[in-house]
Design a protein around this motif. Structure first.
Motif, PDB file in Angstrom:
ATOM      1  N   ASP A  50       0.802  -1.213   0.000  1.00 28.84           N
ATOM      2  CA  ASP A  50       0.000   0.000   0.000  1.00 28.84           C
ATOM      3  C   ASP A  50       0.843   1.274   0.000  1.00 28.84           C
ATOM      4  O   ASP A  50       0.335   2.350   0.205  1.00 28.84           O
ATOM      5  N   VAL A  51       2.134   1.144  -0.279  1.00 32.79           N
ATOM      6  CA  VAL A  51       3.015   2.306  -0.284  1.00 32.79           C
ATOM      7  C   VAL A  51       2.682   3.174  -1.484  1.00 32.79           C
ATOM      8  O   VAL A  51       2.595   2.704  -2.608  1.00 32.79           O
ATOM      9  N   SER A  52       2.496   4.429  -1.240  1.00 30.58           N
ATOM     10  CA  SER A  52       2.209   5.376  -2.306  1.00 30.58           C
ATOM     11  C   SER A  52       3.460   6.187  -2.594  1.00 30.58           C
ATOM     12  O   SER A  52       4.103   6.701  -1.680  1.00 30.58           O
TER      13      SER A  52
ATOM     14  N   ASP B  39       3.961   5.241   3.336  1.00 29.24           N
ATOM     15  CA  ASP B  39       2.660   5.464   3.928  1.00 29.24           C
ATOM     16  C   ASP B  39       2.784   6.124   5.299  1.00 29.24           C
ATOM     17  O   ASP B  39       3.867   6.294   5.822  1.00 29.24           O
TER      18      ASP B  39
ATOM     19  N   ARG C 215       1.769   5.653   9.149  1.00 31.80           N
ATOM     20  CA  ARG C 215       1.358   4.547  10.022  1.00 31.80           C
ATOM     21  C   ARG C 215       1.167   5.038  11.444  1.00 31.80           C
ATOM     22  O   ARG C 215       1.859   5.934  11.907  1.00 31.80           O
TER      23      ARG C 215
END
Length: 166
Positions: free
Chosen positions: A31-33, A74, A76
């Motif tokens: 899910d890293v953008s 991301d 967190r």
């Protein structure tokens, strides 16, 4: 000592038990953008608001330093620590930096990679209009190829925080 930290990162990069640990599991990285996040980094309410009543948790940006790039990760939710709680009004200036290769896996032990790690740890890096400096790291963070960095402002620097730590 930054040289010792870079050497420890190099040692653990070759350790089979630690391979792939530096930047989390593939499931955590999916899910890293990589989109620009200047607005998020510069907006306190977006970056680190977990509620005014509790300082037990914070939302913290992750940054991935690879041999060729610096990538925004991301945001967190993390358990805060005594440093963040003491400097709560500056919490948007703390980032967790992970050192990894281009595919976000373990680091190689090549001299060029270690030169890159050493440079980032000694000189810091610029991201979204801020200059981040190495703040601190623990033994377990070194095994995970990560460290805390801090973006100075007019009133507080990483050196000031380390002085407060003693």
């Amino acid at each position: 000592d930054v040289g010792v930290a870079a050497a420890c990162l190099a040692d653990s990069a070759g350790d089979k038990e630690n391979r792939g640990v530096g930047c989390g599991t593939r499931a955590q990285r999916r899910d890293v953008s990589y989109a620009p996040v200047a607005e998020a980094l510069l907006a306190k309410s977006t970056v680190c608001d977990e509620g005014a009543s509790s300082k037990a948790y914070m939302r913290c940006h992750r940054v991935y330093v690879t041999p060729l790039t610096i990538q925004c990760g991301d945001v967190r939710r993390e358990i805060s620590n005594r440093v963040v709680r003491n400097f709560w009004s500056h919490r948007d200036r703390f980032v967790r930096v992970h050192f990894c290769d281009e595919s976000l896996d373990h680091l190689s032990r090549s001299p060029s990679v270690m030169k890159r790690v050493r440079k980032v740890m000694t000189e810091g890096f610029d991201l979204c209009g801020r200059h981040y400096e190495l703040l601190a790291f623990s033994a377990s963070q070194l095994r995970d190829h990560s460290a805390w960095f801090f973006a100075r402002d007019a009133h507080l620097s990483a050196a000031d925080i380390r002085t407060w730590l003693g």
